[in-house]
Design a protein around this motif. Structure first.
Motif, PDB file in Angstrom:
ATOM      1  N   PRO A  81       0.813  -1.220   0.000  1.00  0.00           N
ATOM      2  CA  PRO A  81       0.000   0.000   0.000  1.00  0.00           C
ATOM      3  C   PRO A  81       0.849   1.274   0.000  1.00  0.00           C
ATOM      4  O   PRO A  81       0.454   2.267  -0.589  1.00  0.00           O
ATOM      5  CB  PRO A  81      -0.815  -0.107   1.294  1.00  0.00           C
ATOM      6  CG  PRO A  81      -0.827  -1.552   1.628  1.00  0.00           C
ATOM      7  CD  PRO A  81       0.446  -2.118   1.097  1.00  0.00           C
ATOM      8  N   THR A  82       2.021   1.222   0.618  1.00  0.00           N
ATOM      9  CA  THR A  82       2.866   2.426   0.624  1.00  0.00           C
ATOM     10  C   THR A  82       3.400   2.727  -0.770  1.00  0.00           C
ATOM     11  O   THR A  82       3.472   3.894  -1.163  1.00  0.00           O
ATOM     12  CB  THR A  82       4.037   2.253   1.612  1.00  0.00           C
ATOM     13  OG1 THR A  82       4.758   1.066   1.264  1.00  0.00           O
ATOM     14  CG2 THR A  82       3.539   2.142   3.038  1.00  0.00           C
ATOM     15  N   ASP A  83       3.753   1.680  -1.534  1.00  0.00           N
ATOM     16  CA  ASP A  83       4.217   1.902  -2.901  1.00  0.00           C
ATOM     17  C   ASP A  83       3.098   2.446  -3.772  1.00  0.00           C
ATOM     18  O   ASP A  83       3.300   3.349  -4.586  1.00  0.00           O
ATOM     19  CB  ASP A  83       4.747   0.608  -3.510  1.00  0.00           C
ATOM     20  CG  ASP A  83       6.033   0.139  -2.868  1.00  0.00           C
ATOM     21  OD1 ASP A  83       6.708   0.982  -2.223  1.00  0.00           O
ATOM     22  OD2 ASP A  83       6.365  -1.052  -3.001  1.00  0.00           O
ATOM     23  N   ARG A  84       1.927   1.896  -3.583  1.00  0.00           N
ATOM     24  CA  ARG A  84       0.793   2.362  -4.379  1.00  0.00           C
ATOM     25  C   ARG A  84       0.430   3.801  -4.027  1.00  0.00           C
ATOM     26  O   ARG A  84       0.131   4.610  -4.904  1.00  0.00           O
ATOM     27  CB  ARG A  84      -0.409   1.451  -4.150  1.00  0.00           C
ATOM     28  CG  ARG A  84      -1.560   1.802  -5.025  1.00  0.00           C
ATOM     29  CD  ARG A  84      -2.651   0.796  -4.915  1.00  0.00           C
ATOM     30  NE  ARG A  84      -3.699   1.170  -5.841  1.00  0.00           N
ATOM     31  CZ  ARG A  84      -4.553   0.343  -6.345  1.00  0.00           C
ATOM     32  NH1 ARG A  84      -4.507  -0.906  -6.021  1.00  0.00           N
ATOM     33  NH2 ARG A  84      -5.475   0.757  -7.164  1.00  0.00           N
ATOM     34  N   ALA A  85       0.457   4.142  -2.744  1.00  0.00           N
ATOM     35  CA  ALA A  85       0.164   5.512  -2.334  1.00  0.00           C
ATOM     36  C   ALA A  85       1.210   6.479  -2.882  1.00  0.00           C
ATOM     37  O   ALA A  85       0.874   7.587  -3.315  1.00  0.00           O
ATOM     38  CB  ALA A  85       0.108   5.598  -0.815  1.00  0.00           C
ATOM     39  N   ARG A  86       2.472   6.042  -2.897  1.00  0.00           N
ATOM     40  CA  ARG A  86       3.531   6.890  -3.448  1.00  0.00           C
ATOM     41  C   ARG A  86       3.323   7.117  -4.944  1.00  0.00           C
ATOM     42  O   ARG A  86       3.423   8.242  -5.440  1.00  0.00           O
ATOM     43  CB  ARG A  86       4.895   6.249  -3.202  1.00  0.00           C
ATOM     44  CG  ARG A  86       6.064   7.078  -3.727  1.00  0.00           C
ATOM     45  CD  ARG A  86       7.382   6.321  -3.620  1.00  0.00           C
ATOM     46  NE  ARG A  86       7.326   4.958  -4.123  1.00  0.00           N
ATOM     47  CZ  ARG A  86       7.430   4.627  -5.411  1.00  0.00           C
ATOM     48  NH1 ARG A  86       7.553   5.559  -6.327  1.00  0.00           N
ATOM     49  NH2 ARG A  86       7.379   3.367  -5.785  1.00  0.00           N
ATOM     50  N   ARG A  87       2.983   6.052  -5.678  1.00  0.00           N
ATOM     51  CA  ARG A  87       2.734   6.199  -7.119  1.00  0.00           C
ATOM     52  C   ARG A  87       1.518   7.081  -7.383  1.00  0.00           C
ATOM     53  O   ARG A  87       1.520   7.894  -8.316  1.00  0.00           O
ATOM     54  CB  ARG A  87       2.521   4.820  -7.748  1.00  0.00           C
ATOM     55  CG  ARG A  87       3.777   4.069  -8.003  1.00  0.00           C
ATOM     56  CD  ARG A  87       3.560   2.916  -8.978  1.00  0.00           C
ATOM     57  NE  ARG A  87       2.278   2.247  -8.825  1.00  0.00           N
ATOM     58  CZ  ARG A  87       2.094   1.101  -8.178  1.00  0.00           C
ATOM     59  NH1 ARG A  87       3.117   0.491  -7.620  1.00  0.00           N
ATOM     60  NH2 ARG A  87       0.901   0.563  -8.101  1.00  0.00           N
ATOM     61  N   ASP A  88       0.474   6.924  -6.569  1.00  0.00           N
ATOM     62  CA  ASP A  88      -0.712   7.759  -6.733  1.00  0.00           C
ATOM     63  C   ASP A  88      -0.383   9.225  -6.491  1.00  0.00           C
ATOM     64  O   ASP A  88      -0.844  10.106  -7.224  1.00  0.00           O
ATOM     65  CB  ASP A  88      -1.823   7.305  -5.784  1.00  0.00           C
ATOM     66  CG  ASP A  88      -2.416   5.964  -6.172  1.00  0.00           C
ATOM     67  OD1 ASP A  88      -2.146   5.503  -7.304  1.00  0.00           O
ATOM     68  OD2 ASP A  88      -3.132   5.385  -5.336  1.00  0.00           O
TER      69      ASP A  88
END
Length: 108
Positions: A81-88
């Motif tokens: 989720p942290t990687d996805r939040a960073r990409r978002d």
């Protein structure tokens, strides 16, 4: 434009076994038809061998489909989720200058 270039983390690599699946599926449909067509002319061991080969092809196709599905779930959907939040957040930051209510001097 950096907005339109996809990242490699967003797209999972296709499974190498998936290339054999389109060639394998028609064969699994044709082999039982050939077995039924030539069952009168073939001996019993040959008919049993063809049925066994068809069952093996169906099992191999099922394994390839299962492998493809397992590879699809470990791709972008299984990212942290942290990687996805960073990409978002990076995507939103890139899109910020395109908003009509943002002044041109407020670009990041």
């Amino acid at each position: 434009m950096p907005i339109l270039t996809p990242t490699t983390a967003a797209r999972p690599a296709p499974a190498p076994a998936s290339a054999a699946l389109p060639a394998l599926l028609p064969l699994t449909a044709v082999l039982p038809a050939l077995t039924g067509l030539f069952a009168d002319r073939l001996a019993t061991p040959a008919t049993i061998a063809l049925i066994g080969a068809d069952l093996a092809l169906v099992a191999a196709a099922g394994a390839l489909v299962a492998h493809r599905r397992a590879g699809a779930t470990t791709g972008a959907a299984a990212t942290r989720p942290t990687d996805r939040a960073r990409r978002d957040q990076e995507t939103l930051d890139r899109l910020e200058p395109l908003r009509p209510d943002t002044p041109a001097s407020a670009t990041r």
